[in-house]
Enzyme design. Sequence first.
Site, PDB file in Angstrom:
ATOM      1  N   HIS A  57       0.865  -1.189   0.000  1.00 17.22           N
ATOM      2  CA  HIS A  57       0.000   0.000   0.000  1.00 17.22           C
ATOM      3  C   HIS A  57       0.896   1.231   0.000  1.00 17.22           C
ATOM      4  O   HIS A  57       1.481   1.606   1.018  1.00 17.22           O
ATOM      5  CB  HIS A  57      -0.926   0.039   1.207  1.00 17.22           C
ATOM      6  N   HIS A  59       1.735   5.266  -2.312  1.00 18.42           N
ATOM      7  CA  HIS A  59       1.290   6.294  -3.259  1.00 18.42           C
ATOM      8  C   HIS A  59       2.532   6.875  -3.939  1.00 18.42           C
ATOM      9  O   HIS A  59       3.063   7.907  -3.521  1.00 18.42           O
ATOM     10  CB  HIS A  59       0.494   7.385  -2.533  1.00 18.42           C
ATOM     11  N   GLN A 153      -8.761   9.333  -6.444  1.00 15.68           N
ATOM     12  CA  GLN A 153      -8.376   9.938  -5.170  1.00 15.68           C
ATOM     13  C   GLN A 153      -9.445  10.860  -4.591  1.00 15.68           C
ATOM     14  O   GLN A 153      -9.679  10.886  -3.387  1.00 15.68           O
ATOM     15  CB  GLN A 153      -7.074  10.721  -5.354  1.00 15.68           C
ATOM     16  N   HIS A 211      -9.396   2.082  -0.292  1.00 15.30           N
ATOM     17  CA  HIS A 211      -9.270   2.869   0.926  1.00 15.30           C
ATOM     18  C   HIS A 211     -10.655   2.845   1.581  1.00 15.30           C
ATOM     19  O   HIS A 211     -11.625   3.291   0.967  1.00 15.30           O
ATOM     20  CB  HIS A 211      -8.917   4.316   0.611  1.00 15.30           C
ATOM     21  N   GLU A 214     -11.276   5.319   6.431  1.00 13.74           N
ATOM     22  CA  GLU A 214     -10.062   5.904   7.002  1.00 13.74           C
ATOM     23  C   GLU A 214     -10.440   7.162   7.768  1.00 13.74           C
ATOM     24  O   GLU A 214     -10.202   8.289   7.346  1.00 13.74           O
ATOM     25  CB  GLU A 214      -9.037   6.218   5.904  1.00 13.74           C
ATOM     26  N   ASP A 310       2.626   3.359   3.128  1.00 10.49           N
ATOM     27  CA  ASP A 310       1.575   4.271   2.681  1.00 10.49           C
ATOM     28  C   ASP A 310       2.142   5.523   2.020  1.00 10.49           C
ATOM     29  O   ASP A 310       1.885   5.782   0.844  1.00 10.49           O
ATOM     30  CB  ASP A 310       0.650   4.640   3.838  1.00 10.49           C
ATOM     31  N   TRP A 316       0.580  13.844   3.137  1.00 11.42           N
ATOM     32  CA  TRP A 316      -0.053  13.114   4.230  1.00 11.42           C
ATOM     33  C   TRP A 316       0.917  12.675   5.318  1.00 11.42           C
ATOM     34  O   TRP A 316       0.517  12.466   6.449  1.00 11.42           O
ATOM     35  CB  TRP A 316      -0.771  11.885   3.670  1.00 11.42           C
TER      36      TRP A 316
END
Length: 423
Positions: A57, A59, A153, A211, A214, A310, A316
């Site tokens: 997982h 990005h 997204q 996702h 979350e 992640d 983030w």
Amino acid sequence: MTFDLVIRNAALPDGRTGLDIAVRAGKIAEIAPALGPGAQEIDAGGQLVTPPFVDAHFHIDATLSLGTDGHYNESGTLAEGIALWRRISPGLTAENYRARALRYCDMAVSKGVLAIRSHVDITSPDLLAAEVIAEVRREVSPYLDLQLVAFPQMGFHSRPDMADSVRRVLDMGFEVVGGIPHLEPTAELGRSSITALCEIAAERGAMVDMHCDENDDPNSRMIETLVYETKRLGLQGRVTGSHLTSMHSMDNFYANRLIGMMADAGLHVMANPPANLHLQARFDSYPKRRGLARVPELRAAGCVVGFAQDSVLDPWYPLGHGDLLDVAWIAAHACHMTDRAGLRACFDAVTRDPAHIMGLDGGDLTPGAPADLVLLDAADPIDAIRTRATRTHVIRRGKVICETAPPAPRLSLDGRPTTPARH
């Protein structure tokens, strides 16, 4: 017959020691004591040899973008991260996407990561990020497996033609359909996005990685719909629920029922302890919730659970450097998995288990498996997590692609050894 490579005197994750690992034609040929000669030989010296680390997982389109145009996530919230990405992503060029992705792949390989599942934002109708990352995958394929997720997204319903974009990136070779149902404008639209995206995955024979939930809201239960659609469409074993942080806030009766439903549907789980410990519970005073999926309970029920990085240096998450032993170390504390069995499970959660989730060969060291191997300066998996051990050799298909010398501190203390003890 001479082997291409023999690793001598290795310790394996299952506790066996004193073994040689022989490689021929890019695959593990034999594992036994005192094997024959190799054209290349490495003396493990009793150190740990493992399958590679797998980050299921990530990005990669956003990685290393922290501080673009001087913008930072000052609140540490998921919402501000999303707002920042919405602000900076339209200005990113193809070369910017490519350069950052390649830099991160180099970083990850140096840490023994030889497979990554990356969610790629397809919100923009031009699909620039998807096109660039698909090309990056081709570039790195000799040394890294990069599995790509079509990820709307900003939500499936952020554009009326999003289903067309999902199909277009699947045509580019993306293997996984993603989603973010809790971000949709209403709960009803969130559930409908799951249905639509799972139907596309069933139509194309793709995997699913959503996702899901979350947030810190115990009433965020999109995972229920994902379980239902998994069973309705016959997707068992191909679906992953990622994050699932609302599970930390659910009452125990409901959580227990939900976990049973997930296990019955063959749902996999990807937890992201560093990023979610950072992002979740930002609106709590005290006590503060940890905001993680219920990892031990999910594992006990039979779900395959992986741990992932992640994000690294993006809107983030402001930390990280691609080291999944850091992730396992943090998870052991956050999930109360510091007993010996729990620590061993944390090691599996960054090696074998995410490989299974991604559908890869080679999650275990067995003859016939790809010779993707990592030598660690550690005696066993628990020692590796404790010390975040140096990856002395990273091997891809039988070829050494990275070497790192363990640190060698030298003390100058009267009456004491010049080298500190390892333990």
